[in-house]
Design a protein around this motif. Structure first.
Motif, mmCIF file in Angstrom:
data_model
loop_
_atom_site.group_PDB
_atom_site.id
_atom_site.type_symbol
_atom_site.label_atom_id
_atom_site.label_comp_id
_atom_site.label_asym_id
_atom_site.label_seq_id
_atom_site.Cartn_x
_atom_site.Cartn_y
_atom_site.Cartn_z
ATOM 1 N N VAL A 190 38.703 42.780 40.232
ATOM 2 C CA VAL A 190 38.078 41.561 39.703
ATOM 3 C C VAL A 190 37.372 41.922 38.401
ATOM 4 N N SER A 208 45.439 41.963 44.939
ATOM 5 C CA SER A 208 45.329 40.935 43.908
ATOM 6 C C SER A 208 44.526 41.462 42.735
ATOM 7 N N THR A 229 42.327 39.822 39.551
ATOM 8 C CA THR A 229 41.735 38.568 39.091
ATOM 9 C C THR A 229 41.093 38.778 37.733
ATOM 10 N N ASP A 230 41.542 38.011 36.739
ATOM 11 C CA ASP A 230 41.137 38.154 35.339
ATOM 12 C C ASP A 230 40.347 36.909 34.939
ATOM 13 N N SER A 231 39.150 37.095 34.417
ATOM 14 C CA SER A 231 38.278 35.971 34.090
ATOM 15 C C SER A 231 38.899 35.004 33.091
ATOM 16 N N GLU A 273 41.431 32.822 34.823
ATOM 17 C CA GLU A 273 40.822 31.907 35.794
ATOM 18 C C GLU A 273 39.865 30.915 35.143
ATOM 19 N N LEU A 327 34.047 33.839 40.446
ATOM 20 C CA LEU A 327 35.170 34.741 40.166
ATOM 21 C C LEU A 327 35.406 35.666 41.350
ATOM 22 N N LEU A 336 36.686 33.515 44.330
ATOM 23 C CA LEU A 336 38.100 33.164 44.171
ATOM 24 C C LEU A 336 38.992 34.315 44.610
ATOM 25 N N ALA A 337 38.672 35.516 44.167
ATOM 26 C CA ALA A 337 39.476 36.684 44.531
ATOM 27 C C ALA A 337 39.463 36.929 46.033
ATOM 28 N N ARG A 385 41.473 34.102 47.939
ATOM 29 C CA ARG A 385 42.919 34.243 47.739
ATOM 30 C C ARG A 385 43.505 35.373 48.587
#
Length: 243
Positions: free
Chosen positions: A137, A159, A161-163, A166, A175, A178-179, A182
């Motif tokens: 993240v 996963s 997760t890229d700010s 998103e 953030l 969300l990760a 998911r």
């Protein structure tokens, strides 16, 4: 503390910048090391800070990076912005070297520095992934998956997760949330590992996650929050989490 919660932890969520690509140092200080070695003399931290912040804001506002840009290409954008601003402020002389060669040398230095720490941490990630699901993240520029792939760690994570992708940035806990959602976990099943109290630890705690904060080895003892789990290197996670 970790020992008391091991049975509930199923996933480890890692920050990237300053955590996996550096020894828990702020990137401002890493750039200062790069400029000092490249120029042969140090830049004043407070003076450089203004140009560092300028570069970060321009990276975001101009959206210079796309998802296919490499780590070196990303660093070149940043160092050209930094050096141009330093020249404009007359911190550096307006020479061809400072405009063209210096940003290249600094970008190469920090790219090698970053890649070296990721290589050092890769075996730890792979060992941890045998027991835990790993998540990445990051406040990044839309290309963290490309970076992780180039550095051979993308397959460690369920996963990434890229700010920028998103549309939400740390310290907003959304953030992290969300990760976690998911990946199919509840916050209490996740341990967040990061170097930033503001961006990583406090948002994670607000969600109900477990946390481990990374500190640089030379930090003053009084600045360490002893009420939370902490480490001085990623390698220390192995005995803490695997026994």
């Amino acid at each position: 503390m970790i020992a008391e919660n091991l049975s509930t932890i199923k996933a480890l969520a890692f920050d990237f910048g300053g955590t996996l690509d550096a020894p828990f140092l702020h990137w401002l200080d890493i750039y200062l090391m790069a400029y000092a070695e490249t120029l042969g003399k140090p830049l004043d931290r407070d003076v450089f800070y203004e140009s560092y912040v300028y570069g970060e804001r321009q990276m975001e506002s101009q959206q210079l990076v796309n998802k296919e840009h490499s780590l070196l290409e990303t660093q070149l954008f940043k160092t050209h912005l930094q050096t141009a601003h330093l020249i404009e402020r007359k911190v550096l002389d307006d020479t061809l070297y400072n405009r063209e060669e210096l940003p290249k040398h600094v970008a190469e230095w920090v790219t090698n520095y970053s890649a070296g720490y990721v290589r050092r941490n890769e075996p730890v990630l792979r060992k941890l992934s045998e027991k835990y699901t790993l998540l990445l993240v990051s406040n990044y520029y839309g290309n963290i998956r490309r970076i992780a792939t180039d550095l051979h760690i993308a397959d460690c994570f369920r996963s990434i997760t890229d700010s920028t992708i998103e549309g939400v940035r740390k310290p907003d806990p959304k953030l992290w949330e969300l990760a976690i959602q998911r990946a199919g976990f509840r916050p209490e099943e996740v341990m967040v590992i990061g170097d930033s109290t503001k961006n990583d630890i406090l948002p994670a705690l607000s969600l109900g996650c477990h946390t481990v904060q990374g500190y640089p080895e030379n930090i003053k003892p009084e600045k360490i929050d002893l009420s939370r789990d902490y480490i001085f290197s990623i390698e220390e996670l192995l005995p803490l989490l695997l026994g």
